[in-house]
Motif scaffolding. Structure first.
Motif, PDB file in Angstrom:
ATOM      1  N   SER A 269      37.927 148.795  10.842  1.00 25.28           N
ATOM      2  CA  SER A 269      38.719 148.238   9.874  1.00 25.28           C
ATOM      3  C   SER A 269      39.365 147.086  10.231  1.00 25.28           C
ATOM      4  N   LEU A 270      39.858 146.038   9.429  1.00 24.76           N
ATOM      5  CA  LEU A 270      40.537 144.921   9.696  1.00 24.76           C
ATOM      6  C   LEU A 270      41.836 145.467  10.093  1.00 24.76           C
ATOM      7  N   VAL A 271      42.685 146.507   9.398  1.00 24.28           N
ATOM      8  CA  VAL A 271      43.781 146.939   9.746  1.00 24.28           C
ATOM      9  C   VAL A 271      43.711 147.439  11.092  1.00 24.28           C
ATOM     10  N   ASP A 272      42.926 148.173  11.877  1.00 28.73           N
ATOM     11  CA  ASP A 272      42.891 148.473  13.212  1.00 28.73           C
ATOM     12  C   ASP A 272      42.917 147.298  14.072  1.00 28.73           C
TER      13      ASP A 272
ATOM     14  N   TYR B 286      43.566 144.252  13.671  1.00 33.33           N
ATOM     15  CA  TYR B 286      44.970 143.633  13.270  1.00 33.33           C
ATOM     16  C   TYR B 286      46.264 144.194  14.330  1.00 33.33           C
ATOM     17  N   GLY B 287      45.987 145.527  14.179  1.00 35.84           N
ATOM     18  CA  GLY B 287      46.929 146.288  14.841  1.00 35.84           C
ATOM     19  C   GLY B 287      46.909 146.031  16.355  1.00 35.84           C
TER      20      GLY B 287
ATOM     21  N   THR C  45      48.192 142.679  17.154  1.00 36.92           N
ATOM     22  CA  THR C  45      49.631 142.183  17.105  1.00 36.92           C
ATOM     23  C   THR C  45      50.417 143.299  18.292  1.00 36.92           C
ATOM     24  N   PHE C  46      49.552 144.250  18.713  1.00 39.61           N
ATOM     25  CA  PHE C  46      50.263 145.110  19.548  1.00 39.61           C
ATOM     26  C   PHE C  46      50.660 144.488  20.961  1.00 39.61           C
TER      27      PHE C  46
ATOM     28  N   LEU D 128      48.222 135.262  17.439  1.00 34.54           N
ATOM     29  CA  LEU D 128      47.744 134.968  16.044  1.00 34.54           C
ATOM     30  C   LEU D 128      48.038 133.439  15.692  1.00 34.54           C
TER      31      LEU D 128
ATOM     32  N   PHE E 272      49.629 150.047  11.109  1.00 32.50           N
ATOM     33  CA  PHE E 272      50.850 149.649  11.889  1.00 32.50           C
ATOM     34  C   PHE E 272      50.522 148.433  12.482  1.00 32.50           C
ATOM     35  N   ARG E 273      51.527 147.412  12.636  1.00 32.01           N
ATOM     36  CA  ARG E 273      51.341 146.167  13.038  1.00 32.01           C
ATOM     37  C   ARG E 273      52.553 146.016  14.203  1.00 32.01           C
ATOM     38  N   GLY E 274      52.484 145.223  15.302  1.00 30.10           N
ATOM     39  CA  GLY E 274      53.277 144.916  16.360  1.00 30.10           C
ATOM     40  C   GLY E 274      53.324 146.278  16.892  1.00 30.10           C
ATOM     41  N   ARG E 275      54.627 145.978  17.790  1.00 31.77           N
ATOM     42  CA  ARG E 275      55.260 147.110  18.370  1.00 31.77           C
ATOM     43  C   ARG E 275      56.640 146.832  18.895  1.00 31.77           C
TER      44      ARG E 275
ATOM     45  N   LEU F 264      39.091 137.384  13.359  1.00 33.80           N
ATOM     46  CA  LEU F 264      39.443 139.099  13.074  1.00 33.80           C
ATOM     47  C   LEU F 264      38.641 139.490  12.188  1.00 33.80           C
ATOM     48  N   ARG F 265      38.218 138.829  11.031  1.00 35.55           N
ATOM     49  CA  ARG F 265      37.790 139.298   9.920  1.00 35.55           C
ATOM     50  C   ARG F 265      36.251 139.370  10.203  1.00 35.55           C
TER      51      ARG F 265
ATOM     52  N   LYS G  52      40.679 145.574   0.501  1.00 36.69           N
ATOM     53  CA  LYS G  52      40.500 147.087   0.581  1.00 36.69           C
ATOM     54  C   LYS G  52      41.231 148.051  -0.433  1.00 36.69           C
TER      55      LYS G  52
ATOM     56  N   PRO H 149      46.720 143.483   6.885  1.00 41.39           N
ATOM     57  CA  PRO H 149      46.750 142.430   7.927  1.00 41.39           C
ATOM     58  C   PRO H 149      46.949 141.131   7.415  1.00 41.39           C
ATOM     59  N   PHE H 150      47.705 140.252   7.957  1.00 38.97           N
ATOM     60  CA  PHE H 150      48.230 138.910   7.848  1.00 38.97           C
ATOM     61  C   PHE H 150      49.024 138.771   6.635  1.00 38.97           C
TER      62      PHE H 150
ATOM     63  N   GLU I 209      42.625 133.759  12.294  1.00 38.44           N
ATOM     64  CA  GLU I 209      42.589 134.958  11.392  1.00 38.44           C
ATOM     65  C   GLU I 209      40.925 135.234  10.928  1.00 38.44           C
TER      66      GLU I 209
END
Lengths: 281, 223
Positions: A49-52, A54-55, A58-59, A65, B144-147, A39-40, B163, B156-157, A36
């Motif tokens: 951004s962390l969201v991207d 993480y996306g 996980t994709f 993870l 979005f997470r995963g697929r 990724l940060r 944020k 995230p997490f 984790e």
């Protein structure tokens, strides 16, 4: 894991702009999974951004993870393997390893995964363990596969394989033997040398079996690091005269007792080597 | 400027406009869930499906993402469009039957039952909240997470995001996470009563949670 090592990975891939996947692949190669914290750090350093991130992490199925086991067992559940009994093989592995699919055993030895198709449907059901393919696996085979993996899949049978043989190495300058009978690698005395890399001095023991790449080292040598290798007796650098034919890093030259020179690549992970046996009987 | 035909009517729109903008400019009704002015189009819900092309060259496209083209022939309510749209509504109902917004759309299109396995998800993955968070609130706290069937929206997490400013924008735009109109039997959530306008049934039923006032499910003829 340290933030600095992550930063180094990001710096190494600076010439591939915005290529998050490359960075994540490198981190995963180093730690076996994506912690984790890493990724940060990636988000911080790349400004994304962390969201991207993480996306992306996980994709793709490549990325994990969670810490993964030492060995990755992938059971094929593609159509062909499925009709040939893939699901029962999966269940047999679940019983044999005592863990669910997608999870890691308690002793961190195995991670059980399924894959959709490996493209070798005629050989189904297929099980892949650490890039070793087991074809037409039956439920009875499952325990054998697990046992074989624990014994070591890369292990070479020195008594049977003719291309693999032990050699005795001496220093090219002081002619001291570099063999260390107290430290065995591949059941043979290892070759003891001193290494220097990233301002660290330490011992390194190489397998004396020609054809085996097993090493033991005082410090963890990162993949692709080029090290300097010295004789532990006369402290001369064991420098070769040519660059590695595979990766152009300097070669390390050592003398084989009985005649001949063996040269190995000084880059960790590179398998470039050559054996010149002129004068060897 | 681009001139195209919508249901046979010519309309002229600016270059770069989407079909949906042209359609709404003329006043035709096209239902949408994932579309919102001020947010980039995503084409996630597929409700805004329209038919374009001529003769054998027909195809269904999502009007919210399709750019207007010169001479395009658009049909917003042909049989093919209506069938596709009703199927999409059924699928949405199967995913999140409790959503007031989806129920209203279903009622409008006279979709009274759906044929798929019933789930009670609280999310239809329309991405409105993700775009709201990123484009209007400039936060990028959720994504979005995963697929595949494991795709989800969240931080995230799954930890509290630093944020996030708790602006509530994501809740505000969400079409799925409203409380559901349970009618009288919670499992048969599509009542369609909200489309009618006659005295409320709240007197008769205690567990009607619909925000619509009046909700007259009880007045509907029983099938």
């Amino acid at each position: 894991m340290s933030a600095d090592s992550i930063r180094k990975i990001i710096d190494d891939t600076r010439d591939q702009p915005a290529n998050i996947i490359v960075v994540l692949e490198d981190i995963q190669a180093k730690f076996g999974y994506l912690p984790e914290e890493s990724l940060r750090v990636v988000a911080e350093e790349t400004g994304q951004s962390l969201v991207d991130i993480y996306g992306v992490a996980t994709f793709y199925k490549t990325f994990s993870l969670k810490p993964r086991g030492q060995h990755r067992v992938s059971v094929c559940l593609g159509t062909a393997c499925h009709v040939r009994g893939g699901p029962s093989i999966e269940k047999a592995f679940q019983r044999a390893l005592n863990c669910k699919t997608g999870e890691t055993t308690d002793d961190k030895k195995f991670t059980l995964e399924t894959v959709a198709c490996l493209g070798a449907c005629a050989l189904g059901p297929i099980v892949v363990v650490d890039q070793h393919y087991f074809s037409k696996v039956t439920i009875d085979d499952v325990r054998r596969v697990v046992r074989k993996t624990l014994e070591g899949l890369d292990k070479v049978d020195i008594t049977k394989d003719k291309s693999v043989f032990p050699v005795e190495i001496i220093c090219s300058r002081c002619a001291h033997s570099l063999m260390d009978p107290t430290f065995l690698i591949d059941d043979y005395p290892s070759v003891r040398v001193t290494i220097y890399f990233e301002r660290m001095h330490g011992w390194l023991r190489l397998s004396s079996v020609y054809g085996s790449y097993n090493i033991e080292s005082e410090y963890e040598i990162p993949m692709d690091a080029v090290v300097n290798i010295f004789c532990p007796h006369c402290h001369t650098e064991l420098k070769g005269n040519i660059p590695c034919p595979e990766c152009h890093a300097p070669m390390v030259s050592m003398v084989v007792r009985g005649g001949g020179v063996v040269q190995i690549c000084s880059r960790r992970g590179c398998k470039g080597h050559m054996l010149d046996v002129t004068g060897m009987n | 400027m681009i001139t195209l035909k919508i249901n046979g009517l010519p309309v002229t729109v600016d270059k770069g406009a989407t079909l949906l903008e042209a359609i709404r400019f003329l006043g035709f009704h096209v239902p949408t869930l994932c579309h919102m002015e001020g947010l980039s189009p995503m084409g996630a819900c597929r409700l805004c499906v329209v038919e374009i092309g001529n003769g054998n060259n027909n195809k269904l496209v999502s009007s919210c993402t399709y750019p207007a083209q010169e001479g395009l022939n658009v049909r917003t309510s042909s049989t093919r469009v209506m069938n596709a749209r009703k199927m999409i509504i059924e699928l949405l109902l199967a995913t999140a039957p409790q959503s007031k917004t989806i129920q209203d759309i279903a009622a409008k299109y006279d979709v009274r039952r759906q044929r798929f396995r019933q789930r009670y998800e609280s999310c239809i993955l329309c991405g409105l909240c993700v775009r709201m968070c990123e484009e209007q609130m400039m936060a990028k706290a959720i994504g979005f997470r995963g697929r595949g069937d494991r795709r989800s929206i969240g931080t995230p997490f799954d930890s509290k995001s630093e944020k996030c400013r708790l602006c509530g924008g994501c809740l505000y735009v969400c079409p799925a996470c409203e409380l559901r109109c349970t009618y009288t039997e919670p499992d048969k959530a599509v009542c369609g009563g909200c489309a009618n306008l006659s005295p409320p049934c709240l007197i008769n039923y205690d567990d009607v949670m619909c925000y619509m006032d009046p909700c007259v499910a009880c007045e509907l003829p029983k099938e």
